[in-house]
Design a protein around this motif. Structure first.
Motif, PDB file in Angstrom:
ATOM      1  N   LEU A 446      67.149  84.686  38.825  1.00 46.64           N
ATOM      2  CA  LEU A 446      66.166  84.947  39.887  1.00 46.64           C
ATOM      3  C   LEU A 446      65.763  83.675  40.623  1.00 46.64           C
ATOM      4  CD1 LEU A 446      63.881  87.599  38.156  1.00 46.64           C
ATOM      5  CD2 LEU A 446      65.322  87.947  40.165  1.00 46.64           C
ATOM      6  N   ARG A 447      65.683  82.567  39.905  1.00 50.40           N
ATOM      7  CA  ARG A 447      65.293  81.322  40.562  1.00 50.40           C
ATOM      8  C   ARG A 447      66.221  80.986  41.723  1.00 50.40           C
ATOM      9  NH1 ARG A 447      62.804  76.348  40.165  1.00 50.40           N
ATOM     10  NH2 ARG A 447      63.957  74.864  41.464  1.00 50.40           N
ATOM     11  N   HIS A 448      67.463  81.442  41.616  1.00 50.90           N
ATOM     12  CA  HIS A 448      68.428  81.098  42.662  1.00 50.90           C
ATOM     13  C   HIS A 448      68.102  81.794  43.989  1.00 50.90           C
ATOM     14  CE1 HIS A 448      70.977  80.002  39.045  1.00 50.90           C
ATOM     15  NE2 HIS A 448      70.811  78.881  39.711  1.00 50.90           N
ATOM     16  N   PHE A 449      67.391  82.929  43.949  1.00 48.23           N
ATOM     17  CA  PHE A 449      66.880  83.490  45.206  1.00 48.23           C
ATOM     18  C   PHE A 449      66.002  82.444  45.896  1.00 48.23           C
ATOM     19  CE2 PHE A 449      67.094  88.070  43.432  1.00 48.23           C
ATOM     20  CZ  PHE A 449      68.331  88.279  44.017  1.00 48.23           C
ATOM     21  N   GLY A 450      65.150  81.800  45.109  1.00 43.77           N
ATOM     22  CA  GLY A 450      64.278  80.765  45.660  1.00 43.77           C
ATOM     23  C   GLY A 450      65.043  79.567  46.165  1.00 43.77           C
ATOM     24  N   ASP A 451      66.064  79.148  45.403  1.00 49.00           N
ATOM     25  CA  ASP A 451      66.887  78.012  45.836  1.00 49.00           C
ATOM     26  C   ASP A 451      67.553  78.299  47.179  1.00 49.00           C
ATOM     27  OD1 ASP A 451      66.361  76.454  43.575  1.00 49.00           O
ATOM     28  OD2 ASP A 451      67.982  77.379  42.439  1.00 49.00           O
ATOM     29  N   ILE A 452      68.075  79.521  47.322  1.00 48.77           N
ATOM     30  CA  ILE A 452      68.734  79.913  48.572  1.00 48.77           C
ATOM     31  C   ILE A 452      67.742  79.878  49.728  1.00 48.77           C
ATOM     32  CG2 ILE A 452      69.726  81.880  49.800  1.00 48.77           C
ATOM     33  CD1 ILE A 452      71.048  82.675  47.114  1.00 48.77           C
ATOM     34  N   LEU A 453      66.600  80.531  49.543  1.00 48.66           N
ATOM     35  CA  LEU A 453      65.636  80.660  50.645  1.00 48.66           C
ATOM     36  C   LEU A 453      65.032  79.314  51.006  1.00 48.66           C
ATOM     37  CD1 LEU A 453      63.965  84.024  49.594  1.00 48.66           C
ATOM     38  CD2 LEU A 453      65.644  83.638  51.401  1.00 48.66           C
ATOM     39  N   TYR A 454      64.767  78.493  50.026  1.00 46.35           N
ATOM     40  CA  TYR A 454      64.227  77.163  50.333  1.00 46.35           C
ATOM     41  C   TYR A 454      65.235  76.339  51.123  1.00 46.35           C
ATOM     42  CZ  TYR A 454      62.487  72.428  49.875  1.00 46.35           C
ATOM     43  OH  TYR A 454      62.054  71.149  50.167  1.00 46.35           O
ATOM     44  N   ALA A 455      66.485  76.291  50.624  1.00 51.67           N
ATOM     45  CA  ALA A 455      67.500  75.471  51.284  1.00 51.67           C
ATOM     46  C   ALA A 455      67.771  75.936  52.705  1.00 51.67           C
ATOM     47  CB  ALA A 455      68.798  75.488  50.463  1.00 51.67           C
ATOM     48  N   LYS A 456      67.919  77.241  52.900  1.00 51.45           N
ATOM     49  CA  LYS A 456      68.275  77.756  54.218  1.00 51.45           C
ATOM     50  C   LYS A 456      67.100  77.723  55.185  1.00 51.45           C
ATOM     51  CE  LYS A 456      71.775  79.046  55.219  1.00 51.45           C
ATOM     52  NZ  LYS A 456      72.898  78.276  55.794  1.00 51.45           N
ATOM     53  N   MET A 457      65.909  78.047  54.724  1.00 49.36           N
ATOM     54  CA  MET A 457      64.742  77.976  55.612  1.00 49.36           C
ATOM     55  C   MET A 457      64.524  76.545  56.088  1.00 49.36           C
ATOM     56  SD  MET A 457      63.122  80.956  56.080  1.00 49.36           S
ATOM     57  CE  MET A 457      63.094  82.617  55.369  1.00 49.36           C
ATOM     58  N   LYS A 458      64.650  75.585  55.166  1.00 52.76           N
ATOM     59  CA  LYS A 458      64.418  74.194  55.548  1.00 52.76           C
ATOM     60  C   LYS A 458      65.512  73.665  56.466  1.00 52.76           C
ATOM     61  CE  LYS A 458      61.641  71.632  54.626  1.00 52.76           C
ATOM     62  NZ  LYS A 458      61.108  70.814  53.513  1.00 52.76           N
ATOM     63  N   SER A 459      66.745  74.104  56.276  1.00 52.77           N
ATOM     64  CA  SER A 459      67.828  73.584  57.109  1.00 52.77           C
ATOM     65  C   SER A 459      67.871  74.252  58.476  1.00 52.77           C
ATOM     66  CB  SER A 459      69.174  73.752  56.402  1.00 52.77           C
ATOM     67  OG  SER A 459      69.488  75.115  56.223  1.00 52.77           O
ATOM     68  N   GLU A 460      67.664  75.564  58.538  1.00 53.85           N
ATOM     69  CA  GLU A 460      67.808  76.276  59.807  1.00 53.85           C
ATOM     70  C   GLU A 460      66.528  76.275  60.642  1.00 53.85           C
ATOM     71  OE1 GLU A 460      69.869  79.868  60.139  1.00 53.85           O
ATOM     72  OE2 GLU A 460      71.489  79.285  58.777  1.00 53.85           O
ATOM     73  N   PHE A 461      65.392  76.065  60.004  1.00 51.71           N
ATOM     74  CA  PHE A 461      64.130  76.090  60.747  1.00 51.71           C
ATOM     75  C   PHE A 461      63.386  74.768  60.580  1.00 51.71           C
ATOM     76  CE2 PHE A 461      65.037  80.540  59.592  1.00 51.71           C
ATOM     77  CZ  PHE A 461      65.133  81.085  60.857  1.00 51.71           C
ATOM     78  N   ALA A 462      64.150  73.701  60.477  1.00 52.79           N
ATOM     79  CA  ALA A 462      63.556  72.389  60.206  1.00 52.79           C
ATOM     80  C   ALA A 462      62.563  71.953  61.275  1.00 52.79           C
ATOM     81  CB  ALA A 462      64.662  71.340  60.067  1.00 52.79           C
ATOM     82  N   SER A 463      62.777  72.367  62.518  1.00 48.75           N
ATOM     83  CA  SER A 463      61.901  71.896  63.598  1.00 48.75           C
ATOM     84  C   SER A 463      60.537  72.582  63.603  1.00 48.75           C
ATOM     85  CB  SER A 463      62.586  72.096  64.951  1.00 48.75           C
ATOM     86  OG  SER A 463      62.807  73.464  65.193  1.00 48.75           O
ATOM     87  N   ILE A 464      60.409  73.715  62.902  1.00 46.30           N
ATOM     88  CA  ILE A 464      59.099  74.392  62.885  1.00 46.30           C
ATOM     89  C   ILE A 464      58.485  74.469  61.490  1.00 46.30           C
ATOM     90  CG2 ILE A 464      59.555  75.773  64.947  1.00 46.30           C
ATOM     91  CD1 ILE A 464      60.101  78.164  63.119  1.00 46.30           C
ATOM     92  N   LEU A 465      59.263  74.191  60.443  1.00 51.30           N
ATOM     93  CA  LEU A 465      58.746  74.276  59.078  1.00 51.30           C
ATOM     94  C   LEU A 465      58.691  72.902  58.431  1.00 51.30           C
ATOM     95  CD1 LEU A 465      60.583  77.437  57.655  1.00 51.30           C
ATOM     96  CD2 LEU A 465      58.346  77.310  58.775  1.00 51.30           C
ATOM     97  N   ASP A 466      57.548  72.566  57.884  1.00 52.92           N
ATOM     98  CA  ASP A 466      57.398  71.324  57.140  1.00 52.92           C
ATOM     99  C   ASP A 466      57.407  71.568  55.634  1.00 52.92           C
ATOM    100  OD1 ASP A 466      57.079  69.809  59.523  1.00 52.92           O
ATOM    101  OD2 ASP A 466      55.000  70.479  59.643  1.00 52.92           O
TER     102      ASP A 466
END
Length: 734
Positions: A446-466
């Motif tokens: 289950l933790r890997h759901f978090g790893d996926i979402l953290y990595a992709k949210m930070k990479s694809e939405f880097a300009s709006i998410l800190d």
């Protein structure tokens, strides 16, 4: 140019043209010259022949002049001792080969085709055959938006199944499509993958076209159709078709195993398109260069380097974000299914309570990178078991806006689906997920759901998410408690969205993503008009602009109204004129009868004027049959695609049917007189609600004709009159 490869290619072309001649002779004897012949459900006839020559093949007799054209292209087979200093003879032989391939493959469809003609193999047939136009347009958008940077045409078979799987997985991880054909010593690459349990089909980007060498032409046909469909290239303009493919369709051939004369001939055909061949055996280099971007042929490449070498030779720039999960990860796995018998555990799907939510929070409430699992993990349930699931992604960013929450939330579906062996569908509180036995055995938790979402949210939405924090809930009490909180947020969002309208905003947004294929097309997304592809809403475009101010979604000011009824503003005209390279001077957003918005090739449906019925028909891309305008969806798409402005015809996204601004200047929903039955049922709820709002009554949808009533205006008019369809009493369209 090497005389060895030239001689082999020309010799192979002669063999294939002779084979095509014999196939055609038998077809004329068996079926007659007037028997209809085509690749199923395509408006591009036999696409390589159509694209290169403009010749329309509709019946067996039409293949005769094509065969003569192929023969005329054939150079004499040179002596092994003759030096050929230029590419011309081999390129001509390559084009003759492709014509012969299409003749042979088209004739196969006359009898019982050796293909499934579906999007994935069946239990008793591995081979799919030619892609129809539904697949072309559905998959073509991935070449437009960059999720599929190109394709590899794999010919032959690897030395072992293990090597075949490694090559296929590496191509998938690079997000490339893999088109498979031909064989080596009776074995094919696709068969090797199938024996190892690899899921094949368009959904996983591993496409087994056919075992015959001639099925290689389906790859080139796909490329030719892309040029005509998305690029607006006219049939017969062979130079533009070939240049378009060289510059825009990043493809290459991987030749595995012994390369015989027929394979050399296919390689020569691919070189015409600018597609190089990379081989694992010793085949001569082709000189001089000039057709392909770099080298034409690269040989003796080790199997562990063949994919990277092919990408380098083709000039592809591929960026893959590494996600820390124990399974392969990339868009190629998005279409992979996890059947009940293959799953270790499932969540939601009305079987257990589940939801997913993205929330904007204050900085103090979000710990960047924190991933927490509250409740039992997947290793606590027996194989085939179930768990509740809540996924909460808390985000903070100085440029983050509440309106962006649903945009980010919809990305959960894609990000999770990119993991091999993990399946996701639905959204909000109707989501459904499965983890396969194979993924579980590889260590997916289950933790890997978090790893996926953290990595992709930070990479694809880097300009709006800190900051991004992910919490996974499987404790049922907590899931139910948090689901109620999520439902309150969903309801609040829905109310906010209802207040958004074309009239309450001062800015629309462009989408020029498809200009990579249709250079003069400018899509403009309005609050009440989704993009033609159906996947870009006004909020999506707004968020995209915030994320990348220099990207394909740009603000279009709404100023200086020219016609408020038809929806024309001078500022929008100026923007579209500039960004369509001076091609489109003005656009009306609320009518298709005068200066309508242009269409690319990725639209979900097409709306067409039916003057005899004083109304419009709508046909969705899944419908393969004839329509009352006398054209199929495929033919219509070929006519209006490529960025042209066609009064009385327009591509649309399906959700546009629910809009209050739906062709409002033309009379709106009341003008719809024909739709395919399946499409009508798919949209029934939306159409009933909208018809009731307009005072047409919830039964209005039953006044709309479909193919069970007729497929000509003459056939459907009596039905419309009997039902009292309002379009018949409205002002004339013309």
């Amino acid at each position: 140019m090497s005389r060895i490869i030239a001689t082999a290619a020309i010799r192979g072309a002669h063999k294939l043209v002779a084979r095509a001649e014999e196939s055609l002779r038998q077809a004329i004897e068996t079926y007659g010259p007037d028997a209809p012949v085509a690749f199923p459900n395509t408006g591009y006839y036999l696409p390589v022949i159509y694209g290169m020559t403009g010749m329309v093949v509709e019946k067996v007799g039409d293949l005769v002049p094509v065969l003569e054209r192929a023969k005329a292209l054939l150079p004499p087979v040179p002596s092994e001792k003759v030096w050929l200093p230029y590419l011309g003879p081999a390129l001509d032989a390559g084009m003759a080969t492709l014509f012969a391939d299409e003749i042979i493959e088209a004739i196969k469809y006359l009898g019982t085709p050796p293909y499934t003609m579906t999007s994935k193999p069946t239990d008793d047939n591995l081979w799919l055959g030619a892609a129809d136009d539904v697949i072309l347009r559905k998959r073509g958008i991935e070449f437009v938006d960059g999720t599929a940077p190109g394709f590899a045409a794999v010919v032959g078979a690897a030395p072992t199944n293990e090597i075949a799987v490694k090559i296929a997985r590496e191509l998938q991880e690079k997000n490339l499509y893999v088109f498979m054909s031909a064989q080596t010593d009776g074995r094919s690459f696709a068969e090797q993958l199938a024996e190892e349990g690899v899921e094949l089909g368009w959904e996983t980007r591993l496409v087994p076209f056919g075992k015959d060498i001639t099925a290689t032409v389906f790859s080139l046909g796909f490329a030719a159709r892309a040029a005509m469909s998305f690029g607006g290239v006219k049939p017969g303009d062979f130079r533009r078709v070939l240049l378009y493919n060289k510059n825009r369709i990043f493809a290459f051939v991987i030749a595995l195993g012994y390369v015989d004369d027929e394979k050399y001939a296919q390689a020569a055909g691919a070189i015409n398109f600018g597609f190089p061949t990379i081989a694992d055996t010793d085949i001569p280099q082709i000189l001089p260069t000039g057709i392909c971007t770099y080298e034409h042929v690269v040989s003796n490449v080790p199997h562990d380097k063949i994919v990277s070498r092919a990408i380098e030779v083709r000039g592809l720039k591929i960026t893959v974000t590494k996600v820390p999960v124990p399974v392969a990860y990339g868009p190629a796995f998005e279409g992979e299914s996890v059947r009940k018998g293959d799953m270790h555990v499932e969540f939601g799907g009305q079987r257990t309570p589940a939801f997913e939510l993205v929330r904007m929070r204050d900085a103090a409430e979000v710990e960047d990178g924190k991933i927490e699992v509250i409740g039992p993990d997947v290793d606590t349930v027996p194989e085939g078991g179930r768990l509740p699931l809540g996924i909460v992604v808390d985000v903070y960013g100085r440029k983050m806006q509440e309106d962006f929450e649903p945009v980010l939330e919809r990305r959960i579906h894609y990000f999770i689906n990119y993991a091999q062996g993990v399946w996701h569908m639905g959204q909000r509180d109707i989501n459904w997920l499965r983890i396969s036995k194979a993924a579980f055995k590889q260590g997916f938790r289950l933790r890997h759901f978090g790893d996926i979402l953290y990595a992709k949210m930070k990479s694809e939405f880097a300009s709006i998410l800190d900051r991004v924090q992910v919490t996974i809930y499987t404790d049922e009490t907590k899931v139910l408690e948090m689901r109620e909180e999520a439902r309150r947020i969903y309801a609040h969002r829905d109310e906010r969205l209802k207040a958004l309208s074309d009239d309450t905003v001062d800015t629309f947004y462009s989408c020029t993503l498809c200009q990579s294929f249709a250079p003069t097309h400018v899509c403009v997304v309005l609050p009440e008009r989704v993009g033609l592809c159906g996947s870009v809403s006004w909020l999506d475009a707004k968020a995209s602009y915030e994320i990348n101010p220099h990207g394909c979604n740009q603000p279009v000011p709404k100023k200086d109204v020219i016609d408020p009824v038809k929806g024309q503003w001078q500022s929008c005209n100026d923007f579209i004129f500039q960004n369509s390279r001076g091609t489109i001077e003005r656009v009306n957003f609320y009518t298709i009868m005068e200066y309508p918005l242009t269409s690319c090739g990725c639209f979900e449906a097409i709306i067409v004027m039916l003057p005899e019925c004083n109304g419009f028909m709508i046909v969705n891309r899944e419908h393969a049959g004839m329509t009352p305008c006398g054209m199929t969806f495929s033919t219509l798409a070929g006519m209006i695609g490529g960025g042209v402005q066609t009064p009385g015809f327009m591509g649309i996204g399906k959700a546009y049917l629910a809009s209050k601004k739906f062709i409002v200047a033309d009379g709106g929903l009341a003008r719809i007189v024909w739709m395919p039955k399946d499409f009508k049922e798919q949209m029934r709820h939306v159409l009933e609600e909208r018809a009731e709002e307009l005072g047409l009554g919830r039964d209005f949808i039953d006044k709309i004709a479909d193919e069970t009533v007729g497929v000509t205006a003459e056939e459907i008019l009596p039905f419309l009159e009997e039902k009292g369809h309002p379009a018949l009493t409205m002002d004339p369209l013309l």
